[in-house]
Enzyme design. Structure first.
Site, mmCIF file in Angstrom:
data_model
loop_
_atom_site.group_PDB
_atom_site.id
_atom_site.type_symbol
_atom_site.label_atom_id
_atom_site.label_comp_id
_atom_site.label_asym_id
_atom_site.label_seq_id
_atom_site.Cartn_x
_atom_site.Cartn_y
_atom_site.Cartn_z
ATOM 1 N N LYS A 1 0.964 -0.925 -0.110
ATOM 2 C CA LYS A 1 -0.346 -0.136 -0.419
ATOM 3 C C LYS A 1 0.722 1.212 0.057
ATOM 4 C CE LYS A 1 -2.021 2.938 3.338
ATOM 5 N NZ LYS A 1 -3.117 3.308 3.818
ATOM 6 N N ASP B 1 -3.759 4.755 -1.850
ATOM 7 C CA ASP B 1 -4.565 4.453 -0.514
ATOM 8 C C ASP B 1 -4.716 5.739 -0.583
ATOM 9 O OD1 ASP B 1 -6.305 4.241 1.175
ATOM 10 O OD2 ASP B 1 -5.874 3.510 3.089
ATOM 11 N N LYS C 1 -7.611 7.823 -0.582
ATOM 12 C CA LYS C 1 -9.080 8.581 -0.180
ATOM 13 C C LYS C 1 -9.518 9.868 -0.393
ATOM 14 C CE LYS C 1 -8.626 5.914 3.998
ATOM 15 N NZ LYS C 1 -6.590 5.203 4.419
ATOM 16 N N PHE C 2 -9.298 8.918 -1.816
ATOM 17 C CA PHE C 2 -10.436 10.706 -2.322
ATOM 18 C C PHE C 2 -11.290 11.211 -1.376
ATOM 19 C CE2 PHE C 2 -8.223 8.701 -6.113
ATOM 20 C CZ PHE C 2 -6.528 9.309 -6.005
ATOM 21 N N ASP D 1 -13.524 14.926 -2.584
ATOM 22 C CA ASP D 1 -13.507 16.256 -3.030
ATOM 23 C C ASP D 1 -14.795 16.071 -4.465
ATOM 24 O OD1 ASP D 1 -12.363 18.440 -3.639
ATOM 25 O OD2 ASP D 1 -10.801 18.015 -4.151
ATOM 26 N N ILE D 2 -14.832 17.181 -5.762
ATOM 27 C CA ILE D 2 -16.339 17.374 -5.948
ATOM 28 C C ILE D 2 -15.922 16.458 -7.142
ATOM 29 C CG2 ILE D 2 -16.661 19.944 -5.272
ATOM 30 C CD1 ILE D 2 -14.950 20.320 -8.175
ATOM 31 N N PRO D 3 -17.625 15.840 -7.400
ATOM 32 C CA PRO D 3 -17.797 14.337 -8.671
ATOM 33 C C PRO D 3 -15.947 14.959 -9.809
ATOM 34 C CG PRO D 3 -18.543 15.494 -7.928
ATOM 35 C CD PRO D 3 -18.282 16.531 -7.098
ATOM 36 N N THR E 1 -11.352 3.000 10.967
ATOM 37 C CA THR E 1 -11.185 2.194 12.331
ATOM 38 C C THR E 1 -10.210 2.628 13.387
ATOM 39 O OG1 THR E 1 -8.732 1.416 11.082
ATOM 40 C CG2 THR E 1 -10.878 0.217 10.662
ATOM 41 N N ARG F 1 -4.174 -6.618 14.085
ATOM 42 C CA ARG F 1 -3.153 -6.627 14.804
ATOM 43 C C ARG F 1 -2.635 -8.089 15.194
ATOM 44 N NH1 ARG F 1 -2.181 -2.365 13.523
ATOM 45 N NH2 ARG F 1 -2.033 -0.327 14.872
ATOM 46 N N ARG G 1 1.596 -0.998 10.748
ATOM 47 C CA ARG G 1 2.415 -0.703 11.896
ATOM 48 C C ARG G 1 2.870 -2.359 12.922
ATOM 49 N NH1 ARG G 1 -0.257 3.472 13.871
ATOM 50 N NH2 ARG G 1 -1.583 2.912 13.489
HETATM 51 O O1 C5P Z 1 -0.285 0.963 11.243
HETATM 52 P P1 C5P Z 1 -1.977 0.091 10.393
HETATM 53 O O2 C5P Z 1 -1.903 -1.493 10.511
HETATM 54 O O3 C5P Z 1 -2.860 0.059 11.573
HETATM 55 O O4 C5P Z 1 -1.757 0.454 9.549
HETATM 56 C C1 C5P Z 1 -3.727 0.695 8.744
HETATM 57 C C2 C5P Z 1 -3.421 1.499 7.540
HETATM 58 O O5 C5P Z 1 -4.635 0.849 7.136
HETATM 59 C C3 C5P Z 1 -3.024 2.447 7.408
HETATM 60 O O6 C5P Z 1 -2.068 3.054 6.308
HETATM 61 C C4 C5P Z 1 -3.817 3.863 6.847
HETATM 62 O O7 C5P Z 1 -4.177 4.226 6.435
HETATM 63 C C5 C5P Z 1 -4.854 1.953 6.550
HETATM 64 N N1 C5P Z 1 -6.829 2.923 6.721
HETATM 65 C C6 C5P Z 1 -7.323 2.830 8.054
HETATM 66 N N2 C5P Z 1 -8.215 2.062 8.357
HETATM 67 C C7 C5P Z 1 -9.282 2.246 7.114
HETATM 68 C C8 C5P Z 1 -8.880 2.584 5.768
HETATM 69 C C9 C5P Z 1 -7.047 2.586 5.809
HETATM 70 O O8 C5P Z 1 -6.871 2.023 9.354
HETATM 71 N N3 C5P Z 1 -10.766 3.215 7.749
#
Ligand code: C5P
Length: 241
Positions: free
Chosen positions: A31, A58, A60-61, A63-65, A116, A186, A216
């Site tokens: 990613k 990733d 995450k756009f 903005d306007i269409p 999340t 995790r 992470r």
């Molecule tokens: O480090 P970690 O595993 O928490 O990273 C999660 C990845 O998923 C990050 O790159 C974050 O931008 C992405 N993400 C997220 N929640 C979302 C969409 C994407 O954590 N809803």
């Protein structure tokens, strides 16, 4: 088996490429998110693709269409396989993104339901910010995610980004083939950092996640290769039972 995407959330291109080199040969996706793309731009995407990786852009756009249509078309030209938009951008913006991806082919656009990192309390605090009273009927993150997933399906999207806790409900209403890409992963006992709704890789896989995005748990580990192999082992074990 779900696809595994390692999030290269690094403050330098060199660190990202170093991990990509270490993790080669495992059939992983990578990613490129806003931290790395802001520094490395399309060149880092091309470099990772030249190493044989499929890339999830990733950004995450939202903005306007017309602008989102252009951004998704540009992502398609770059050759990335997956990209994201924020579903809270509304129907017209989401349909514009779908139209751009359909015209280009080869690129799937997924909609972010609820980050999340957001909890029920955060959603209540948001309401207060907009001048509404906190109230008991405010949807939970899970309900909001399911509602937005249903809207996404109606707007023509092939899938969404959600917490692994929401996979079952979303697949139940949107269908088994509706793609669920899940961050917030995790290893058992691992630090959750800013994520509020987390799950182990094996559990998310057994619930039917199509793509697991893992940052992470791998990138911040003392030994990322071993951490990555633990993730894969956790998934294989869960899928065997
Ligand atoms: O480090 P970690 O595993 O928490 O990273 C999660 C990845 O998923 C990050 O790159 C974050 O931008 C992405 N993400 C997220 N929640 C979302 C969409 C994407 O954590 N809803």
């Amino acid at each position: 088996m779900p696809e595994i995407i390692v999030a290269l959330d690094y403050p330098s291109v060199e660190e990202a490429v170093a991990l990509a080199e270490k993790l080669q040969g495992r059939g992983l996706w990578l990613k490129v998110g806003m931290e790395l793309f802001t520094l490395g731009g399309p060149d880092i995407v091309r470099e990772l693709q030249n190493m044989g990786y499929k890339v999830f852009l990733d950004l995450k756009f939202h903005d306007i269409p017309n602008t989102v249509h252009g951004a998704v078309s540009s992502a398609a030209k770059l050759g990335v396989k997956l990209t994201t938009i924020h579903l809270c951008g509304g129907a017209e913006m989401c349909k514009a993104a779908v139209a751009a991806a359909t015209a280009a082919s080869g690129l799937t656009v997924l909609g972010v339901t609820v980050l999340t990192s957001l909890s029920a309390e955060d959603l209540q605090a948001d309401l207060a910010m907009y001048g509404f009273e906190a109230d008991p009927v405010t949807p939970s993150p899970a309900t909001l995610a399911v509602n937005r997933a249903m809207a996404a399906k109606n707007w023509g999207l092939k899938g969404i980004v959600c917490s692994p806790h929401e996979i079952e409900k979303i697949k139940a209403v949107c269908g088994e083939n509706f793609i669920c890409l899940t961050p917030g992963i995790r290893l058992a006992g691992g630090a959750t950092q800013d994520q509020k709704r987390v799950m182990t890789p094996g559990k998310a896989a057994s619930l039917g996640s199509d793509f697991l995005v893992i940052g992470r748990a791998i990138t911040a580990a003392a030994d990322p290769e071993t951490a990555c192999d633990k993730v894969l082992e956790d998934i294989y074990k869960a899928k065997l039972v």
